[in-house]
Motif scaffolding. Structure first.
Motif, PDB file in Angstrom:
ATOM      1  N   HIS A  72      39.756  52.177  49.018  1.00  0.00           N
ATOM      2  CA  HIS A  72      37.980  52.252  48.637  1.00  0.00           C
ATOM      3  C   HIS A  72      37.965  51.000  47.944  1.00  0.00           C
ATOM      4  N   LEU A  73      36.770  50.280  47.781  1.00  0.00           N
ATOM      5  CA  LEU A  73      36.931  49.055  46.438  1.00  0.00           C
ATOM      6  C   LEU A  73      36.708  49.415  45.670  1.00  0.00           C
ATOM      7  N   GLY A  74      37.577  48.714  45.452  1.00  0.00           N
ATOM      8  CA  GLY A  74      37.786  48.321  43.922  1.00  0.00           C
ATOM      9  C   GLY A  74      36.962  47.249  43.077  1.00  0.00           C
ATOM     10  N   PHE A  75      37.293  47.248  41.329  1.00  0.00           N
ATOM     11  CA  PHE A  75      36.505  46.032  40.820  1.00  0.00           C
ATOM     12  C   PHE A  75      36.780  44.965  40.151  1.00  0.00           C
ATOM     13  N   TYR A  76      38.451  45.474  40.527  1.00  0.00           N
ATOM     14  CA  TYR A  76      38.560  43.526  40.436  1.00  0.00           C
ATOM     15  C   TYR A  76      38.896  43.423  41.995  1.00  0.00           C
ATOM     16  N   THR A  77      38.228  43.341  43.337  1.00  0.00           N
ATOM     17  CA  THR A  77      39.269  42.790  44.377  1.00  0.00           C
ATOM     18  C   THR A  77      37.464  43.203  44.980  1.00  0.00           C
ATOM     19  N   ASP A  78      37.815  41.641  45.844  1.00  0.00           N
ATOM     20  CA  ASP A  78      36.599  41.694  46.601  1.00  0.00           C
ATOM     21  C   ASP A  78      37.351  40.803  47.897  1.00  0.00           C
ATOM     22  N   TRP A  79      38.472  40.708  48.490  1.00  0.00           N
ATOM     23  CA  TRP A  79      38.447  41.347  50.352  1.00  0.00           C
ATOM     24  C   TRP A  79      38.632  42.324  50.321  1.00  0.00           C
ATOM     25  N   ARG A  80      38.753  42.999  51.825  1.00  0.00           N
ATOM     26  CA  ARG A  80      39.218  44.021  52.112  1.00  0.00           C
ATOM     27  C   ARG A  80      40.917  43.942  53.051  1.00  0.00           C
ATOM     28  N   ASN A 164      36.034  54.727  29.410  1.00  0.00           N
ATOM     29  CA  ASN A 164      34.968  54.254  28.133  1.00  0.00           C
ATOM     30  C   ASN A 164      34.137  55.435  28.918  1.00  0.00           C
ATOM     31  N   LYS A 165      33.916  55.093  29.895  1.00  0.00           N
ATOM     32  CA  LYS A 165      32.205  55.352  30.866  1.00  0.00           C
ATOM     33  C   LYS A 165      32.495  57.291  30.853  1.00  0.00           C
ATOM     34  N   SER A 166      33.810  57.673  31.212  1.00  0.00           N
ATOM     35  CA  SER A 166      34.194  59.191  31.204  1.00  0.00           C
ATOM     36  C   SER A 166      33.287  59.455  29.191  1.00  0.00           C
ATOM     37  N   VAL A 167      33.695  59.014  28.696  1.00  0.00           N
ATOM     38  CA  VAL A 167      33.367  59.675  27.319  1.00  0.00           C
ATOM     39  C   VAL A 167      32.275  58.700  27.409  1.00  0.00           C
ATOM     40  N   GLY A 168      31.454  59.123  27.917  1.00  0.00           N
ATOM     41  CA  GLY A 168      30.071  59.233  27.257  1.00  0.00           C
ATOM     42  C   GLY A 168      29.852  56.717  26.932  1.00  0.00           C
ATOM     43  N   GLY A 169      30.275  56.334  27.083  1.00  0.00           N
ATOM     44  CA  GLY A 169      30.255  55.116  26.478  1.00  0.00           C
ATOM     45  C   GLY A 169      28.978  54.283  27.402  1.00  0.00           C
ATOM     46  N   ALA A 170      28.655  53.306  26.844  1.00  0.00           N
ATOM     47  CA  ALA A 170      27.915  52.473  27.990  1.00  0.00           C
ATOM     48  C   ALA A 170      28.313  51.532  29.097  1.00  0.00           C
ATOM     49  N   VAL A 171      27.981  51.008  30.110  1.00  0.00           N
ATOM     50  CA  VAL A 171      28.666  50.224  30.761  1.00  0.00           C
ATOM     51  C   VAL A 171      27.868  48.679  30.375  1.00  0.00           C
ATOM     52  N   VAL A 172      29.013  47.827  30.666  1.00  0.00           N
ATOM     53  CA  VAL A 172      28.231  46.771  29.957  1.00  0.00           C
ATOM     54  C   VAL A 172      28.537  45.462  30.860  1.00  0.00           C
ATOM     55  N   HIS A 173      27.870  44.822  31.230  1.00  0.00           N
ATOM     56  CA  HIS A 173      28.545  43.638  31.996  1.00  0.00           C
ATOM     57  C   HIS A 173      29.411  42.561  31.587  1.00  0.00           C
ATOM     58  N   PRO A 174      29.990  41.869  32.083  1.00  0.00           N
ATOM     59  CA  PRO A 174      31.091  41.121  32.008  1.00  0.00           C
ATOM     60  C   PRO A 174      30.895  40.053  31.309  1.00  0.00           C
ATOM     61  N   SER A 175      29.577  39.814  31.377  1.00  0.00           N
ATOM     62  CA  SER A 175      28.787  38.126  30.982  1.00  0.00           C
ATOM     63  C   SER A 175      28.498  38.090  29.441  1.00  0.00           C
ATOM     64  N   TYR A 248      35.745  32.494  45.625  1.00  0.00           N
ATOM     65  CA  TYR A 248      35.357  32.333  46.545  1.00  0.00           C
ATOM     66  C   TYR A 248      34.153  32.869  47.286  1.00  0.00           C
ATOM     67  N   ARG A 249      34.276  34.380  46.817  1.00  0.00           N
ATOM     68  CA  ARG A 249      33.285  35.474  47.099  1.00  0.00           C
ATOM     69  C   ARG A 249      33.375  36.378  46.421  1.00  0.00           C
ATOM     70  N   HIS A 250      32.666  35.918  45.266  1.00  0.00           N
ATOM     71  CA  HIS A 250      32.752  37.019  44.014  1.00  0.00           C
ATOM     72  C   HIS A 250      31.963  38.293  44.458  1.00  0.00           C
ATOM     73  N   MET A 251      31.684  39.745  44.233  1.00  0.00           N
ATOM     74  CA  MET A 251      31.011  40.844  44.204  1.00  0.00           C
ATOM     75  C   MET A 251      29.847  40.600  43.181  1.00  0.00           C
ATOM     76  N   ARG A 256      29.673  46.580  42.245  1.00  0.00           N
ATOM     77  CA  ARG A 256      30.536  47.154  41.889  1.00  0.00           C
ATOM     78  C   ARG A 256      30.404  48.848  41.710  1.00  0.00           C
ATOM     79  N   VAL A 257      29.280  48.487  40.313  1.00  0.00           N
ATOM     80  CA  VAL A 257      28.870  49.865  40.207  1.00  0.00           C
ATOM     81  C   VAL A 257      28.290  50.855  40.648  1.00  0.00           C
ATOM     82  N   LYS A 258      27.481  50.234  41.336  1.00  0.00           N
ATOM     83  CA  LYS A 258      26.899  51.012  42.459  1.00  0.00           C
ATOM     84  C   LYS A 258      27.731  51.861  44.003  1.00  0.00           C
ATOM     85  N   GLU A 259      28.527  50.720  44.535  1.00  0.00           N
ATOM     86  CA  GLU A 259      29.348  50.650  45.958  1.00  0.00           C
ATOM     87  C   GLU A 259      30.559  52.084  44.595  1.00  0.00           C
TER      88      GLU A 259
END
Length: 265
Positions: A72-80, A164-175, A248-251, A256-259
């Motif tokens: 399945h789609l992973g957070f660190y993978t851009d290609w299938r 982190n998310k499973s214990v109620g933490g916030a989702v933070v953008h990597p920028s 090259y084609r970075h999602m 990624r969060v939505k997927e």
């Protein structure tokens, strides 16, 4: 281009590895290596990419990473796994662009005065088995709180979608160059109090967790475990190093969060 390939031993990943090697060798200017690669291709899931990261964490200033997912789609993978020809074509038109993500700098101190240093791509946790963990949390060398509970988790922005998310933490953008401290089942009553919510800390902050409970504690750094030693404290800060992903084609992150968490197939 010098390319290293890391894969897990699942059947689909081994198949992709066998298919990818001849495609790369047909292209001029590409050399498959194990030492000193310029680009590391990870074949598998996010766990495989974490393994690749830790294998080459001492060369982050000159290595980019790229993930091929075989499940399945992973957070660190851009290609299938079915996009190998397109991937190889992108490698041959390399523009050297990259996307950088923050990392966590971790120092584990032991009671005998020794210490170990790590970098984490996702997160680090400290727990005390089935017993309540007691520790003092210092921020910038100032006591912030005495924690009692199951444990604490410190995450990077990309790791914010994991434990982190499973214990109620916030989702933070990597920028955002930050780290997040989250409590794991803290004790909060009229006798014992903690902040009771996740804390997001900036690049000028550092955190030290000083262990007060007796006995053995378990520390994790991504998929690495440290146990069986007397852990005195852990120091966390945002690392000066960053991981570089080939763009090259970075999602983008929110897709990624939505997927991963929202989209229904």
């Amino acid at each position: 281009m010098r390319i290293g390939i890391i894969h897990n031993n699942e059947a689909d990943s081994l198949r992709v590895f066998r298919d990818l090697k001849p495609l790369l060798k047909k292209k001029g200017g590409i050399e498959i290596v194990e030492r000193d690669p310029e680009l590391v291709i990870s074949i598998g899931g996010d766990g495989t990419l974490l393994s690749a990261f830790h294998r080459y964490s001492h060369q982050l200033d000159r290595i980019r990473f790229l993930g091929v997912h075989t499940g399945h789609l992973g957070f660190y993978t851009d290609w299938r796994d079915y996009e190998l020809p397109e991937l190889v074509d992108s490698l041959c038109n390399d523009n050297k662009n990259s996307v950088n993500y923050p990392l966590l700098d971790v120092i584990v101190n032991f009671s005998d005065g020794k210490s170990q240093h790590f970098l984490a791509l996702n997160e680090s946790t400290i727990r005390k088995g089935t017993r309540t963990m007691v520790c003092d949390v210092y921020i910038k060398d100032e006591l912030f709180e005495r924690f009692r509970g199951d444990g604490l988790a410190m995450s990077t922005p990309t790791g914010s979608t994991a434990h982190n998310k499973s214990v109620g933490g916030a989702v933070v953008h990597p920028s955002i160059n930050a780290m997040q401290l989250a409590e794991i089942a803290s004790l909060n009553n009229r006798v014992f109090r903690t902040l009771g919510s996740p804390s997001i800390l900036g690049p000028d902050d550092w955190v030290e967790i000083k262990v007060k409970s007796a006995g053995q504690h378990l520390v994790t750094i991504d998929q690495l475990d440290i146990s069986g030693q007397d852990i005195a404290s852990i120091q966390y800060r945002i690392a000066t190093e960053k991981i570089q992903f080939a763009a090259y084609r970075h999602m983008h992150f929110w897709r990624r969060v939505k997927e991963a968490f929202i989209r229904e197939d």
